[in-house]
Design a protein around this motif. Structure first.
Motif, mmCIF file in Angstrom:
data_model
loop_
_atom_site.group_PDB
_atom_site.id
_atom_site.type_symbol
_atom_site.label_atom_id
_atom_site.label_comp_id
_atom_site.label_asym_id
_atom_site.label_seq_id
_atom_site.Cartn_x
_atom_site.Cartn_y
_atom_site.Cartn_z
ATOM 1 N N SER A 147 1.003 -1.196 -0.209
ATOM 2 C CA SER A 147 0.078 0.037 0.252
ATOM 3 C C SER A 147 0.916 1.236 0.067
ATOM 4 O O SER A 147 2.050 1.290 0.412
ATOM 5 C CB SER A 147 -0.959 0.237 1.224
ATOM 6 N N THR A 168 5.558 6.737 2.763
ATOM 7 C CA THR A 168 5.824 5.457 2.759
ATOM 8 C C THR A 168 7.059 4.946 1.879
ATOM 9 O O THR A 168 7.793 4.189 2.141
ATOM 10 C CB THR A 168 4.473 4.780 2.541
ATOM 11 N N SER A 195 1.692 -2.902 4.815
ATOM 12 C CA SER A 195 0.212 -3.158 4.961
ATOM 13 C C SER A 195 -0.634 -2.088 4.573
ATOM 14 O O SER A 195 -0.394 -0.942 4.536
ATOM 15 C CB SER A 195 0.211 -3.901 6.204
ATOM 16 N N GLU A 196 -1.945 -2.202 4.892
ATOM 17 C CA GLU A 196 -3.066 -1.193 4.538
ATOM 18 C C GLU A 196 -3.020 -0.167 5.733
ATOM 19 O O GLU A 196 -3.306 0.927 5.731
ATOM 20 C CB GLU A 196 -4.447 -1.804 4.242
ATOM 21 N N LYS A 197 -2.327 -0.697 6.898
ATOM 22 C CA LYS A 197 -2.048 0.356 7.912
ATOM 23 C C LYS A 197 -0.844 1.197 8.034
ATOM 24 O O LYS A 197 -0.583 1.929 8.842
ATOM 25 C CB LYS A 197 -2.013 -0.790 9.359
ATOM 26 N N GLY A 198 0.033 0.776 7.039
ATOM 27 C CA GLY A 198 1.299 1.496 6.713
ATOM 28 C C GLY A 198 2.354 0.787 7.551
ATOM 29 O O GLY A 198 3.215 1.571 7.679
ATOM 30 N N GLU A 199 2.261 -0.446 7.848
ATOM 31 C CA GLU A 199 3.107 -1.095 8.777
ATOM 32 C C GLU A 199 4.189 -1.753 7.831
ATOM 33 O O GLU A 199 3.746 -2.376 6.905
ATOM 34 C CB GLU A 199 2.636 -1.949 9.994
ATOM 35 N N GLY A 214 6.736 -3.271 11.921
ATOM 36 C CA GLY A 214 5.882 -2.390 12.274
ATOM 37 C C GLY A 214 6.394 -1.015 11.573
ATOM 38 O O GLY A 214 6.769 -1.034 10.461
ATOM 39 N N ASP A 215 6.600 0.245 12.380
ATOM 40 C CA ASP A 215 6.989 1.462 11.719
ATOM 41 C C ASP A 215 8.625 1.117 11.734
ATOM 42 O O ASP A 215 9.054 0.418 12.266
ATOM 43 C CB ASP A 215 6.418 2.728 12.619
#
Length: 246
Positions: A147, A168, A195-199, A214-215
Motif C-alpha cells: 500500500s 511510505t 500493509s494497509e495500516k502502513g506497517e 511495524g513502523d
C-alpha cells in the motif's frame, strides 16, 4: 646594466613561451575529433546501459561530432547530455591531444525495486533518485510492494518538493538503504511489504517466517535485536520454528 639585461632576457623568454603555448593551443583546437571513446564504470555490478548505448546517444545529439575541430566541442554540454540518461549517475567528458573525445560513465546504484499495486514499477538508487526499469536488465535489490506506493514517477529525487507526500516510499527507501549497506541483512531480506495500516513486514530469503517490523522508528535497534535472534536463537532452534517475528 646587467640587471636590466637579465630582466630583458626573462621578459623575452616569457613572451616566447606565451606565444609558443598559444600556437600549440590553437593547433590543438584545430585537430579534428577522430574518435569517441566511452568508458563504463561499475559494469561488474550493474548493466542498465552499455557503452554502445552511450556512444549512439552522444552521436545522436551531434551527428557531426566526428571530424569537428576539438576547439568547437563543449565538454560541459556533453556531460549534461550523457547525465540526462536516467541510469547515469555521473558523466565526465574530456578531450585528448590525439583527437579523441572521452566519455567516462558511472551508473546509478539501485537499492530498492518498487512494484506498485497499479503496475507501475521503478527503482530508487542509493541517493534517493527514482529511475525507471530497464527492459534488458533486472537489478538484484530489495523489492517493496503493498500500500501507499503508487504515484511516484522516475526522474525525481525523494528530496524534491514534489515528493513531500510520499512518506511510505521514503521510509521504504530508508529501510532498503540500511539493508543494502549491511552485509548480513542484504543476504537475508528479500522483500518489504507495506500493509494497509502502513506497517512494514519484512520477508526473508530463507525460512518460512515473516518479520512484523511495524513502523521504522528505532529501526537500527530493531535490526540489531533481530540479528541476535538470527545468530543465537535460530542457530539453536532452527529457521522454521517461528511463523512470525515481532
Amino acid at each position: 646594466m646587467k640587471r636590466l639585461l637579465k630582466i630583458g632576457m626573462w621578459l623575452g623568454l616569457i613572451i616566447y613561451l606565451v606565444v609558443v603555448l598559444g600556437l600549440v593551443a590553437d593547433r590543438e583546437k584545430a585537430i579534428p575529433c577522430r574518435s569517441l571513446v566511452v568508458e563504463m564504470k561499475d559494469t561488474a555490478n550493474h548493466h542498465f546501459i552499455s557503452d554502445q548505448d552511450i556512444y549512439a546517444y552522444i552521436l545522436n545529439h551531434d551527428k557531426k561530432l566526428l571530424g569537428k575541430p576539438l576547439g568547437e566541442i563543449n565538454t560541459d554540454r556533453f556531460e549534461i547530455i550523457a547525465a540526462s540518461i536516467p541510469f547515469v549517475r555521473r558523466a565526465e567528458v574530456f578531450k585528448t591531444a590525439e583527437g579523441s573525445l572521452h566519455v567516462v560513465i558511472s551508473q546509478r546504484e539501485p537499492v530498492l525495486h518498487v512494484m506498485t499495486q497499479g503496475g507501475s514499477n521503478y527503482y530508487v538508487d542509493n541517493e534517493g533518485y527514482i529511475m525507471p526499469e530497464s527492459p534488458f536488465y533486472t537489478a538484484r535489490t530489495v523489492i517493496v510492494n503493498g500500500s501507499f506506493l503508487s504515484g511516484a514517477r522516475p526522474g525525481y529525487n525523494l528530496d524534491d518538493p514534489e515528493m513531500k507526500n510520499f512518506r511510505t516510499l521514503k521510509k521504504s527507501w530508508e529501510l532498503a538503504c540500511y539493508i543494502h549497506q549491511n552485509s548480513f541483512w542484504k543476504a537475508q531480506i528479500e522483500q518489504i511489504w507495506v500493509s494497509e495500516k502502513g506497517e512494514f513486514i519484512l520477508i526473508p530469503r530463507l525460512g518460512a517466517q515473516i518479520i512484523l517490523f511495524g513502523d521504522i522508528d528505532s529501526y537500527k535497534t530493531k535490526f540489531e535485536n533481530l540479528e541476535m535472534l538470527y545468530k543465537q536463537g535460530f542457530a539453536k532452534e532452527g529457521w522454521n520454528k517461528y511463523k512470525q517475528i515481532r
